[in-house]
Design an enzyme around this catalytic site. Sequence first.
Site, PDB file in Angstrom:
ATOM      1  N   ASP A 207      -3.609  18.249  -1.399  1.00  0.00           N
ATOM      2  CA  ASP A 207      -4.329  19.050  -2.505  1.00  0.00           C
ATOM      3  C   ASP A 207      -4.531  20.408  -1.790  1.00  0.00           C
ATOM      4  O   ASP A 207      -5.082  21.189  -2.384  1.00  0.00           O
ATOM      5  CB  ASP A 207      -5.623  18.556  -2.809  1.00  0.00           C
ATOM      6  CG  ASP A 207      -6.357  19.143  -3.804  1.00  0.00           C
ATOM      7  OD1 ASP A 207      -5.715  19.765  -4.653  1.00  0.00           O
ATOM      8  OD2 ASP A 207      -7.599  19.153  -3.839  1.00  0.00           O
ATOM      9  N   SER A 231      -8.747  22.574  -8.901  1.00  0.00           N
ATOM     10  CA  SER A 231      -7.856  21.497  -9.343  1.00  0.00           C
ATOM     11  C   SER A 231      -8.407  20.679 -10.475  1.00  0.00           C
ATOM     12  O   SER A 231      -9.638  20.491 -10.696  1.00  0.00           O
ATOM     13  CB  SER A 231      -7.579  20.735  -7.917  1.00  0.00           C
ATOM     14  OG  SER A 231      -6.966  21.199  -6.763  1.00  0.00           O
ATOM     15  N   GLN A 281       0.397  19.023 -10.219  1.00  0.00           N
ATOM     16  CA  GLN A 281      -0.770  19.264 -10.184  1.00  0.00           C
ATOM     17  C   GLN A 281      -1.088  20.346 -11.260  1.00  0.00           C
ATOM     18  O   GLN A 281      -0.368  21.240 -11.043  1.00  0.00           O
ATOM     19  CB  GLN A 281      -1.695  19.656  -9.060  1.00  0.00           C
ATOM     20  CG  GLN A 281      -2.914  20.056  -8.893  1.00  0.00           C
ATOM     21  CD  GLN A 281      -3.686  20.243  -7.503  1.00  0.00           C
ATOM     22  OE1 GLN A 281      -3.938  21.353  -7.102  1.00  0.00           O
ATOM     23  NE2 GLN A 281      -4.110  19.011  -6.913  1.00  0.00           N
TER      24      GLN A 281
END
Length: 304
Positions: A207, A231, A281
């Site tokens: 991430d 995110s 993502q």
Amino acid sequence: MTGPSPAERLVDLLNLEEIDLNIFRGRSPQESLQRVFGGQVAGQALVAAGRTVDAARPVHSLHAYFLRPGMPGVPIVYQVERVRDGRSFTTRRVAAVQQGRTIFNLTASFHHPEPGFEHQLPMPDVPEPETLPRLADEIREHLGSLPVPFERMARRQAFDLRYVERLRWDASELADVEPRSAVWMRAIGSLGDDPLVHTCALTYASDMTLLDAVRLPMEPLWGQRNFDTASLDHAMWFHRPFRADEWFLYQQESPIATGARGLARGLIFNRSGQLIVSVMQEGLFRAAGARPPGRQPGPSGPQR
């Protein structure tokens, strides 16, 4: 007397306390950040799921949603639901709860390894990590010194990051830049020999830079920020065993950005060129200071 290494601190962060059957508690360090780092929540949630599964069945995929920003310094409770224990596959759902509110949901699937045919895309031909500058050194070289907040972050950073292409610092350098980025990573220090720790550590790292590919065509990665970013969801597929304290290449690209959202996908290769993990993502990219449509800022600041 030296303190723990960055890798040791990461292992400690992933070492959840089991407070009841299927319920775990994770630390959330007091940081200067406005919200808890999403990779931390994802990594801890996967630890909680993995602690309820036979070690002979490693995780092969996860799908997660970031629902609310986590508060630094406040513990996070992870509630595991044992959805299914089949002959080959095991499924777990995890809710991350902070101060009575669910901030993150994760579903993970675990699979007993089986033989089968193989193919994969080749790893890109890129420079070796030893030939590239560390991220902190590249920033220090450009600015003359590290800003105090980044200096503190660099000392705590659990991963050595080395971008394959030089950083861009000004919008004038972005002409014809494609939405692609690549970075070498490895944990700074040993993570031990527990495969689940390595899987969750890489989940943490996944991430860190993935949305770079979305941002590249519109703003420098380390220059002035024109967009507030968060995110929204995260998905990973684990293909082969690996160690997160050995170099891995994170190849990232963004096929589309529209409607204040950008999609990024990543392929993670070990140094031998084996594809070990795939990642997807979506992130929110809202002009800095802009209000969400139809909402007023609440007492804790802008909302999604």
